[in-house]
Enzyme design. Structure first.
Site, PDB file in Angstrom:
ATOM      1  N   ASN A 167       0.820  -1.217   0.000  1.00 49.83           N
ATOM      2  CA  ASN A 167       0.000   0.000   0.000  1.00 49.83           C
ATOM      3  C   ASN A 167       0.855   1.269   0.000  1.00 49.83           C
ATOM      4  OD1 ASN A 167      -2.772  -0.015  -0.288  1.00 49.83           O
ATOM      5  ND2 ASN A 167      -3.188  -0.586   1.823  1.00 49.83           N
ATOM      6  N   TYR A 168       1.829   1.322  -0.875  1.00 48.70           N
ATOM      7  CA  TYR A 168       2.720   2.494  -0.909  1.00 48.70           C
ATOM      8  C   TYR A 168       1.947   3.736  -1.339  1.00 48.70           C
ATOM      9  CZ  TYR A 168       6.272   5.779  -2.351  1.00 48.70           C
ATOM     10  OH  TYR A 168       7.021   6.921  -2.495  1.00 48.70           O
ATOM     11  N   ARG A 169       2.100   4.813  -0.565  1.00 43.28           N
ATOM     12  CA  ARG A 169       1.456   6.093  -0.857  1.00 43.28           C
ATOM     13  C   ARG A 169       2.520   7.178  -0.954  1.00 43.28           C
ATOM     14  NH1 ARG A 169      -1.908   2.941  -1.747  1.00 43.28           N
ATOM     15  NH2 ARG A 169      -4.030   2.781  -0.918  1.00 43.28           N
ATOM     16  N   GLY A 276     -11.137   1.624  -1.861  1.00 44.30           N
ATOM     17  CA  GLY A 276     -11.378   0.413  -1.080  1.00 44.30           C
ATOM     18  C   GLY A 276     -11.393  -0.860  -1.894  1.00 44.30           C
ATOM     19  N   GLY A 278      -8.916  -2.288  -3.498  1.00 43.13           N
ATOM     20  CA  GLY A 278      -7.753  -3.099  -3.137  1.00 43.13           C
ATOM     21  C   GLY A 278      -7.915  -3.764  -1.785  1.00 43.13           C
ATOM     22  N   ASP A 279      -8.559  -3.073  -0.852  1.00 46.39           N
ATOM     23  CA  ASP A 279      -8.791  -3.644   0.476  1.00 46.39           C
ATOM     24  C   ASP A 279      -9.787  -4.800   0.398  1.00 46.39           C
ATOM     25  OD1 ASP A 279      -7.140  -1.591   1.497  1.00 46.39           O
ATOM     26  OD2 ASP A 279      -8.862  -0.239   1.587  1.00 46.39           O
TER      27      ASP A 279
END
Length: 337
Positions: A167-169, A276, A278-279
């Protein structure tokens, strides 16, 4: 029911109406969500006994968060109260060829100030089967880098299966900061969610031969990750093609025991809310693993869960196992009578 623990920040989401830029808006819609909280809600909807570990302010917004989680039967026993504010973000939804934009307002939030001595992980992980956290959490503060590492170590000590979503931001930290942190966490991870760009730009894996197919390139990257971290048993990701903000295609990938399993390619038309997705996929993967689903069935279920999430407003997925399975088996557009 299996006890599952997630650790992360739940945020106040403030969204503008479609076709309105954030700087034009004179009203906003409120929702609550965040990567690990979204996974918690999905897994609770799937019938698991889910506990969310976080910190929220002791004010009406903190109360709203607690009620939101409880409305989805997510346990809040480990929800610490204190600090000055609930983190938030503003969402400007994309239209046509214009991408969606997120503006964060989460610095110095209650969760970002959470300290290691505020959580008793011996109690948290007692009887737990799975622990999930994402790379967003350690990106928020030095305290949370230490807390994430401690949580993963404690989970492994207790024999709990661990899951980490990169989850790179880029709006939260640099690739180098993420790389330095992730490399300390990955030795304690069993299940990993990451894509080929993560493998190259965060883990520093050499580029795959350009002549390889897309699938063989991904298999190469995942094999290299397992060479670096042989403790990692399962790796997953999605291939997404963006046709427009409202039309995407999605295919799920699941790597285990040296083999790559893929779902069919789903076309998602008229996307209601991509946040959401991806979650929802991650939760589908985790559900499949703890339920010992066959790999082909697992990746189909997880991808179908993500596809369905795109059809509802808000951060969290609102579908049950039976609904997702029916969609995966029957396809879109039919009336369920």
């Amino acid at each position: 029911m299996k006890k599952i623990v997630t650790l992360g920040e739940i945020l106040l989401r403030l969204s503008v109406d479609h076709n309105v830029r954030l700087f034009q808006a004179d009203q906003l819609k409120m929702h609550y969500g965040g990567a690990e909280a979204n996974v918690a809600v999905s897994l609770s909807n799937f019938g698991h006994d889910v506990y969310f570990v976080s910190k929220v302010p002791e004010n009406p917004l903190g109360t709203a968060v607690e009620r939101q989680l409880k409305s989805h039967d997510v346990h809040t026993d480990y929800l610490v109260k204190g600090g000055g504010r609930l983190g938030s973000y503003y969402l400007e939804t994309g239209v046509g060829q214009r991408n969606s934009q997120v503006t964060y307002d989460r610095k110095y939030s209650s969760f970002s100030m959470l300290k290691t001595d505020e959580i008793d992980f011996d109690e948290v992980f007692a009887g737990a089967e799975l622990f999930h956290v994402s790379g967003i959490t350690p990106a928020l503060s030095q305290n949370l880098k230490e807390l994430t590492l401690l949580a993963l170590k404690k989970a492994k000590e207790k024999g709990v299966l661990t899951s980490f979503d990169f989850n790179y931001r880029a709006k939260l930290w640099s690739q180098q900061e993420a790389a330095d942190t992730f490399k300390t966490l990955l030795p304690y991870v069993d299940i990993c969610s990451c894509g080929e760009l993560d493998a190259v730009y965060i883990l520093g894996i050499d580029l795959a031969d350009h002549s390889l197919s897309k699938e063989d390139k991904l298999k190469y990257y995942y094999s290299k990750i397992v060479e670096l971290y042989p403790n990692i048993r399962n790796i997953c990701s999605t291939f997404r093609t963006i046709i427009s903000a409202s039309t995407n295609t999605l295919q799920g990938n699941y790597f285990t025991d040296g083999e790559l399993y893929q779902s069919e390619i789903f076309q998602i038309d008229h996307i209601v809310d991509r946040v959401g997705g991806g979650d929802a996929f991650a939760a589908g993967i985790l559900h499949g693993i703890v339920e010992n689903m066959p790999s082909n069935e697992l990746i189909t279920f997880a991808t179908a869960a993500s596809v369905l999430k795109h059809t509802v407003y808000g951060d969290s997925n609102e579908f049950s196992v039976s609904e997702i399975s029916a969609f995966a088996n029957n396809g879109p557009g039919k009336i369920i009578r």
